[in-house]
Design a protein around this motif. Structure first.
Motif, short mmCIF file in Angstrom:
data_model
loop_
_atom_site.label_atom_id
_atom_site.label_comp_id
_atom_site.label_asym_id
_atom_site.label_seq_id
_atom_site.Cartn_x
_atom_site.Cartn_y
_atom_site.Cartn_z
N VAL A 1 48.98 102.44 86.61
CA VAL A 1 48.24 101.73 85.56
C VAL A 1 46.85 101.35 86.04
N GLU A 2 45.90 101.56 85.18
CA GLU A 2 44.51 101.15 85.41
C GLU A 2 44.18 100.02 84.43
N GLY A 3 43.49 99.00 84.94
CA GLY A 3 43.04 97.91 84.09
C GLY A 3 43.90 96.67 84.25
N THR B 1 45.50 99.73 89.79
CA THR B 1 44.18 99.43 90.35
C THR B 1 43.84 97.95 90.22
N TYR B 2 44.38 97.30 89.22
CA TYR B 2 44.09 95.88 89.05
C TYR B 2 44.47 95.09 90.30
N LEU C 1 40.52 107.57 93.18
CA LEU C 1 41.56 106.67 93.70
C LEU C 1 42.81 106.75 92.82
N LEU C 2 42.61 106.73 91.51
CA LEU C 2 43.75 106.82 90.60
C LEU C 2 44.49 108.14 90.79
N GLU D 1 39.33 112.89 82.69
CA GLU D 1 39.18 113.50 84.02
C GLU D 1 40.49 113.50 84.78
N LEU D 2 41.22 112.40 84.66
CA LEU D 2 42.49 112.32 85.38
C LEU D 2 43.49 113.34 84.86
N GLU D 3 43.54 113.47 83.54
CA GLU D 3 44.45 114.48 82.97
C GLU D 3 44.07 115.87 83.46
#
Lengths: 401, 442
Positions: B292-294, B319-320, B361-362, B395-397
Motif C-alpha cells: 500500500v502507498e499513501g 510506504t506510509y 521503492l514500491l 508505472e508500477l503496473e
C-alpha cells in the motif's frame, strides 16, 4: 472575446503593442520560442514553472528562459486530467496537456522551482514521462544566511550550469552572466516604470494590460522584453486621461496558476483599479537591482539578490519578520483602499498563507475580500457581484463590512 | 502534509474484541505505557521545568531534543489521534470558521481547531505550549506554513531546518553539508537557548547508538512479512509498530526494549505459522498479499482495516510506514557522525524521495514481499503524497505486471471518507485479484 472584454479602441496608441502581447500570450504552442530557435540554431530553450528561477543564469549561457504557466482557459484538457485527482490544482494538468500534445516540443528542458509539493512532484513526473528531456527541481533555499542557504544555492546554480552545458548550452562565462544580470536589471527598471504608471495613473494602464505586457517576458529575451515594456509605457502615456470612480485594490494569491484574463477584466469592470498584483511575480521577484559589480562573482550576486531582496510571497519562509507586514507595507505604498485575495483552487501556498495575511490586514484596518478561481474559469458573474459589492462597500464606508 | 503514524490512540478506541487480544500482547501494553508516560510528562512539563519542542515526524530530530532534555510534541500525531477519537470533524470546522480554506491540509486545520478548543491531548490533559517550534522542512511544503501559523499563536521562537528534496534521485554532498551547517549554526544554538543548556555531543552519540539498535529490530519486523503467511500487517498493523520510533522514543532504552519485544513476538508468530493480528483477532487466512502507498484514513481506521482483513487481505509492506525513517534500504543512525547522520536521516525520509524513487521503492516491495497487488490510498489533504500517484500507478503496473488499485479518502476529515464507495472499490479490486489467481491456476 469574453463577455468581460470590450472592443479595442482603434485610436489607442497602445493598441499595436497590446495586440502583439495578446498574440504572444495566447500562443500556447510557443511559436515565438520556435522562431527564436530558428534564429539561434543549436541554442537551448529552457522552460520553467512559476514562481521564480534566476533567468539571467540561463541567458548567461545562451539559453532562452521560457515561462510556462499552463494552458489557461485556452486548452481542452484531455490527457492531463488523467494524471491528477480532482483535488489537485489546475496548472499541472494543463501543463502536462501541453507537453503531451506537443506544444512544448520546442523546449529542451524544464526547471521546477520549489513553490509547493504539486510542482515539486511534477518534476518527478516529467522525469518519468519525458526521460529524453532535461527536467530538474530547483530547491530554492529557505535558509537566508549567505553562508548556509546562499552557499547551497550557489552550488545548486553551478549544478544547473554543468547540467545544461552537458546538453549543449554555452560554457559558463562570468562576464556573460554579468551582462545578463545588467540586462535583467534594465528590464526590471522598465517594469518598475510600468508599475509606477499604474499606481499614479491607473486610468492609463489597466491591470489586464499590464499583465499581458509583463507576461510576454516569458517568451522573449530580456532586452527585447525591456523594449516592449518601454514601448507600451510610452504609448500609454499618450492616452487621453479618463476618470473612473473606482477603488484602488491589490490582488494577492495568483502568483502561480494565473487567473483568466476575463477574471482580471471582471474585477476592473466591477469598479476595481488593480494598482498592484502578484500575477507575474517571477519577473518582479527580486525587489530592485541584482547588485553585481565588475569584479563580483555573478553567481553570488544572484544568490544574494534572492536571499536579501526576494519578495515575501507564500512560498518563501517568513521567519523572524512579522507575517503580512510586507503586504500591509505594499498597501500603504500604492495607497490602495483594499485587498482582493484571488487564489487558485487547491493552491496550498496561497490558501495556507491567506488567514495570516488577513489577520495582518485586520490589524491594520485594511478591507479585504477573497475569491477562488481556476485558470479555465469561464463564468465571472458571481465574481463580478462580489467584487462590485466590495468596491461599493469600500467607497461608501471605507471597509468591506 | 503528510503523514504521521502512531500508535497510542488505537488502544484508546479499539473495539472490545480487540482489547482482549491486545491484553495478551506484551509489546502493545509496553507501548501504551510508554506513550501514556510521555503524555504524563507533558502534562506536568511546565511545573517540572521541562522544556517542550513542537516538531514534525518526517525529519524529526528526536535524539537532539532528548539530548537537551526536551520533550517533543508532534502536531501531526495529535491530529491523527483526534481523527481516531472522532474529534477532528469539529476541530476542522472550527478552523474553517476562522478562515482556513476547505481546500488545504486537514492535519493543519485539525491542529489549529484543537488548539483553539483548549489544546487537550489524547489522554485528556492539556498539552503544554511550546518553548520552541522546531520546523524540520522535510518532504512537505505545508509544514512550513503550519508552523508559520502556529508562530502567530505562540510566543516562542521558531527554528527552521530546510532539508533539500532529492529532486534528482540522490543525496549530494552539497545537500548534506547544507543540512549539517544549519544544524551547527542555527538549529542547535536555538535549541540550546530554549533548553537552557549546552548540547553534549557524547550524549547525543549514545542516543544515536540506541536508535541504531532499535532500527535493526524494526527492520527485522518489516522483513518478517516475507514469510507466508505474513506474521504482520505492514500498514494497518504497521502504524502501531512505528509509533515509538517515529515519535518521542527514538534513541531511548524504551525503544530498544519495545522493538526487541515486538521482534520476539513476531518471530514467535512465524514459528507458530500465525498471520497478523486484525481488529477481529488473528487473521485466519492469507488470500491476498498487498503493498500500500499513501497514508491511511484515521477517522474510520478500523472500518478501513476490516475492509481488507475480512477479505483475507494482508498488507505486507507500505510506504506510509517509512515517512519517519526509511531503514529497510540500509540507513541506520551512525553514532560516530552525529550531525552527519541526522542530516542523512532527514534527507532520506520517504516523502523526501522524488517520484521515480518512490515508484522504484514500491516496485522493490512488490517483488521482495511477493505481493499479489498494490493499492494506493490517495488522501485529499496531502499533496506531497498524492500529486503524481496516478502516474505511479501506471508505472508500477507497467514495470511489475502486478495490478494496482486506487481509492480516495482523507487523513482526518470525516467528510471525505465515503465508506460504501471505498468498500465497493476495495472489494472490486480484490475480486479482480481473485479472478487473476483463478485464471493463473487454471
Amino acid at each position: 472575446m469574453s463577455h468581460a472584454e470590450v472592443a479595442p479602441n482603434p485610436q489607442d496608441p497602445a493598441l499595436p503593442v497590446l495586440e502583439r502581447a495578446r498574440r504572444l500570450v495566447d500562443d500556447l504552442r510557443f511559436g515565438e520560442v520556435s522562431r527564436w530557435k530558428e534564429r539561434n540554431p543549436g541554442k537551448l530553450a529552457i522552460g520553467y514553472m512559476p514562481i521564480y528561477v534566476p533567468r539571467p543564469l540561463l541567458e548567461g549561457i545562451g539559453c532562452l528562459p521560457v515561462a510556462v504557466f499552463g494552458g489557461g482557459d485556452q486548452v481542452d484538457i484531455i490527457k492531463g486530467d488523467s494524471f491528477y485527482q480532482s483535488y489537485i490544482c489546475h496548472i499541472p494538468r494543463s501543463t502536462l496537456e501541453l507537453a503531451l500534445n506537443g506544444s512544448l516540443d520546442s523546449l529542451d528542458g524544464m526547471l521546477f522551482p520549489s513553490i509547493c509539493d504539486v510542482i515539486r512532484n511534477l518534476s518527478g513526473m516529467w522525469q518519468m514521462l519525458f526521460p529524453e528531456k532535461y527536467a530538474s527541481y530547483v530547491d530554492l533555499p529557505q535558509n537566508f544566511d549567505p553562508e548556509l542557504g546562499g552557499r547551497f544555492y550557489v552550488l545548486d546554480l553551478q549544478r544547473i550550469l554543468r547540467d545544461l552545458e552537458a546538453r549543449g548550452a554555452a560554457k559558463y562565462d562570468p562576464e556573460r552572466l554579468r551582462a545578463a544580470i545588467r540586462a535583467e536589471n534594465s528590464r526590471r527598471a522598465a517594469l518598475a516604470e510600468l508599475d509606477l504608471l499604474r499606481v499614479k495613473e491607473p486610468f492609463r494602464v489597466r491591470a489586464s494590460e499590464a499583465y499581458l505586457v509583463a507576461r510576454t517576458g516569458g517568451v522573449l529575451e530580456t532586452a527585447e522584453h525591456e523594449r516592449f515594456v518601454r514601448e507600451f509605457v510610452a504609448a500609454a502615456r499618450e492616452r487621453a486621461p479618463r476618470v473612473y470612480d473606482n477603488v484602488r485594490v491589490l490582488v494577492r494569491g495568483s502568483f502561480c496558476e494565473q487567473p483568466p484574463l476575463g477574471l482580471i477584466k471582471t474585477l476592473e469592470s466591477a469598479g476595481c483599479d488593480i494598482v498592484d498584483d502578484d500575477f507575474q511575480l517571477g519577473l518582479r521577484y527580486i525587489e530592485g537591482d541584482i547588485e553585481c559589480g565588475p569584479s563580483d562573482d555573478p553567481l553570488v550576486a544572484l544568490s544574494n539578490a534572492f536571499l536579501r531582496r526576494g519578495q515575501a510571497t507564500a512560498s518563501r519562509y517568513i521567519g523572524d519578520e512579522e507575517k503580512g507586514a510586507a503586504l500591509v507595507k505594499s498597501v500603504r505604498e500604492v495607497e490602495a483602499d483594499g485587498v482582493i485575495f484571488a487564489a487558485a483552487s487547491f493552491c496550498d501556498p496561497a490558501l495556507l498563507d491567506q488567514p495570516m495575511l488577513e489577520t495582518a490586514l485586520d490589524r491594520a484596518k485594511i478591507p479585504h475580500t477573497s475569491l477562488k478561481f481556476a485558470e479555465n474559469t469561464g463564468q465571472f458573474q458571481v465574481i463580478r457581484e462580489q467584487a462590485g459589492a466590495f468596491s461599493d462597500a469600500v467607497k461608501l464606508w471605507g471597509s468591506a463590512a | 502534509m503528510t503523514t504521521t503514524p502512531t500508535t497510542t490512540v488505537p488502544h484508546v478506541n479499539r473495539p472490545r474484541e480487540v482489547e482482549a487480544d491486545a491484553a495478551k500482547d506484551d509489546s502493545q501494553l509496553r507501548q501504551k505505557q510508554m506513550i501514556s508516560g510521555h503524555f504524563e510528562k507533558l502534562a506536568t512539563a511546565k511545573e517540572d521545568g521541562r522544556k517542550v519542542a513542537y516538531t514534525f515526524v518526517p525529519g524529526n530530530l528526536t535524539e537532539l531534543m532528548l539530548a537537551l532534555d526536551m520533550l517533543p510534541v508532534l502536531p501531526e500525531i495529535n491530529a491523527l489521534q483526534s481523527g481516531m477519537r472522532k474529534l477532528s470533524g469539529n476541530y476542522i470546522t472550527e478552523a474553517e470558521k476562522l478562515g482556513h480554506s476547505e481546500d488545504v491540509c486537514t492535519y493543519v486545520k485539525c491542529d489549529i481547531g484543537m488548539m483553539k478548543s483548549g489544546n487537550i491531548g489524547p489522554t485528556g490533559t492539556k498539552l503544554p505550549s511550546p518553548d520552541i517550534l522546531l520546523l524540520s522542512y522535510t518532504g512537505c511544503f505545508t509544514f512550513m506554513k503550519w508552523f508559520e501559523l502556529l508562530k502567530q499563536e505562540y510566543d516562542c521562537p521558531v527554528t527552521m531546518l530546510h532539508v533539500p528534496y532529492q529532486g534528482d534521485g540522490h543525496i549530494t554532498p552539497e545537500m548534506r553539508s547544507y543540512v549539517v551547517g544549519q544544524l551547527e549554526r542555527e538549529v542547535i544554538p536555538a535549541l540550546e537557548k530554549a533548553a537552557g543548556k549546552k548540547l553534549d555531543l557524547d550524549r547525543l552519540s549514545e542516543l544515536l547508538e540506541r536508535s541504531r539498535r532499535a532500527e535493526d529490530d524494526l527492520v527485522a519486523v518489516w522483513e518478517s512479512a516475507q514469510h507466508r503467511p505474513s506474521p504482520i500487517d505492514g500498514y494497518f498493523g504497521g502504524v502501531y509498530y512505528i509509533g515509538p520510533i517515529f515519535s518521542a522514543f527514538r534513541g531511548t532504552q524504551d525503544a530498544i526494549d519495545y522493538y526487541r519485544m515486538l521482534r520476539g513476538e513476531v518471530e514467535e508468530r512465524i514459528r507458530k505459522g500465525q498471520g497478523p493480528v486484525t481488529p477481529d483477532g488473528d487473521a485466519t487466512e492469507e488470500k491476498y498479499r498487498l503493498v500500500v502507498e499513501g497514508p491511511p484514513n484515521w477517522t474510520n481506521f478500523f472500518d478501513f482495516w476490516r475492509m481488507f482483513s475480512r477479505e483475507g487481505a494482508t498488507v505486507v509492506s507500505s510506504t506510509y510506514t517509512r515517512v519517519g525513517g526509511l531503514y529497510d534500504t540500509g540507513f541506520r543512525h551512525d553514532p560516530k557522525d552525529p550531525l552527519g547522520t541526522l542530516a542523512d536521516y532527514c534527507l532520506g525520509c520517504y516523502t523526501n524521495l522524488n517520484l521515480p524513487m518512490r515508484t522504484k521503492l514500491l516496485a522493490s516491495y512488490i517483488e521482495k514481499y511477493q505481493a499479489d497487488g498494490f493499492l494506493i490510498n490517495s488522501v485529499k489533504s496531502c499533496n506531497s503524497f498524492s500529486a503524481g500517484q496516478l502516474l505511479m500507478l501506471r508505472e508500477l503496473e507497467r514495470k511489475t505486471g502486478v495490478p494496482g488499485g486506487f481509492i480516495e479518502s482523507d487523513l482526518v476529515d470525516p467528510r471525505y471518507f465515503g465508506k460504501a464507495n471505498i468498500e465497493n472499490r476495495v472489494q472490486s479490486y480484490l475480486q479482480m485479484l481473485e479472478a487473476r489467481k483463478t485464471r493463473a491456476s487454471a
